[in-house]
Design an enzyme around this catalytic site. Structure first.
Site, short mmCIF file in Angstrom:
data_model
loop_
_atom_site.label_atom_id
_atom_site.label_comp_id
_atom_site.label_asym_id
_atom_site.label_seq_id
_atom_site.Cartn_x
_atom_site.Cartn_y
_atom_site.Cartn_z
N GLN A 1 -4.99 -1.74 -7.26
CA GLN A 1 -5.53 -0.92 -6.46
C GLN A 1 -6.45 0.29 -7.24
OE1 GLN A 1 -3.73 2.28 -3.68
NE2 GLN A 1 -4.24 0.51 -2.24
N ASP B 1 0.88 -1.29 -0.25
CA ASP B 1 0.04 -0.03 -0.03
C ASP B 1 0.98 1.33 -0.11
OD1 ASP B 1 -2.62 1.25 -0.02
OD2 ASP B 1 -2.60 1.37 2.23
N SER C 1 -7.53 4.61 -0.16
CA SER C 1 -7.82 3.27 -0.95
C SER C 1 -9.10 3.14 -0.84
CB SER C 1 -6.75 2.54 -0.21
OG SER C 1 -5.48 2.90 -0.13
#
Length: 294
Positions: free
Chosen positions: A283, A209, A233
């Site tokens: 993502q 991440d 996110s």
């Protein structure tokens, strides 16, 4: 804790990812040590994955996960993880995990596990980039240009974190001109990380991440610390292709094929230094720009 204390940083990450079983199918992840504000999404994903791993035999390593962020987490509070054992087949097992804080879900995650088998093999080639020994960390880069960087960014860089990152090319706020939406960063855990493969996979989930969402903003010279930007996110997917060690250098190669409608889509590949592709990431995130001139 100091940035250079690698033993403490490796232990810090172990303690964060090492969820506690509170009863069958329920696990507790600690709050971020000395944390404040919103939880780091990678930490919640890593703890959720470790909770799922604790319900599956070691002969079936995790090969993929898919998570949706529903609410921001509170870094100062622990997280309760409820695991549903959806299936235990002959070759695969699947688990669902709900992360809960203050009685409300903050993350839904599904993970799949597969016993190792032989089969056909191909992979993408690793990008031709300098090796990590030939690069500086962002902290080292910032040391030579502190008077040109925002204080909030310098404070963020000075915060101890368990992952060392050495970028191949400068990104905002080091530079602000438009770039192609791709970047390469060498990453590794600070200090020896033990021999548990599950912990290494959870650590990669945690690390994946870092920096990924910012890839879609390279064309615009924006960073998550800019006051006119809101980053979050939305979902996160990770596929594990092969074994690796997080305390050895991995190249995180990222690109963004699309952004629009206040969302940005980003992809990543992780290679060992000898060129093995060991994981892939995708993502989508919120990248909302506010007009501060009005």
């Amino acid at each position: 804790m100091t940035q250079g204390d690698e033993t403490d940083m490796a232990g810090w990450l172990h303690s964060v990812l090492g969820v506690e079983r509170v009863e069958d199918n329920y696990f507790l992840g600690i709050a971020t040590p000395e944390g404040q504000g919103r939880s780091f999404g990678g930490q919640v994903i890593g703890q959720a994955l470790m909770s799922a791993i604790r319900t599956v035999g070691e002969d079936r390593p995790v090969h993929s996960l898919h998570g949706y962020f529903m609410r921001p987490g509170d870094a100062t509070q622990p997280v309760l993880y409820q695991v549903e054992r959806d299936r235990d087949g002959r070759s695969f097992a699947t688990r669902r995990v709900v992360a809960v804080q203050a009685g409300k879900p903050i993350l839904n995650l599904a993970a799949s596990f597969h016993g190792k088998e032989s089969g056909f093999h191909h992979q993408d080639k690793m990008p031709d980039v300098p090796m990590p020994e030939d690069l500086e960390s962002e902290q080292q880069i910032a040391a030579g240009m502190r008077d040109q960087l925002p204080e909030v960014f310098l404070n963020w860089l000075d915060t101890p974190r368990p992952i060392e990152m050495r970028p191949v090319q400068l990104r905002p706020p080091f530079v602000r001109e438009a770039q192609e939406p791709n970047q390469n960063i060498w990453i590794r855990a600070r200090g020896a990380f033990g021999d548990d493969p599950a912990m290494h996979r959870a650590a990669l989930a945690y690390t994946s991440d870092f920096g990924l969402l910012s890839t879609c903003m390279l064309m615009y010279g924006k960073t998550f610390l800019d006051r006119d930007m809101q980053f979050a996110s939305l979902d996160h997917a990770l596929w594990f292709h092969d074994d690796f060690r997080m305390d050895e250098w991995l190249l995180y190669s990222m690109d963004s094929p699309w952004a629009g409608g206040a969302r940005g889509f980003n992809r990543g590949q992780l290679f060992t230094r000898d060129g093995r592709l060991v994981a892939s990431v995708a993502q989508e995130g919120l990248v909302r720009h506010y007009d501060t001139k009005g």
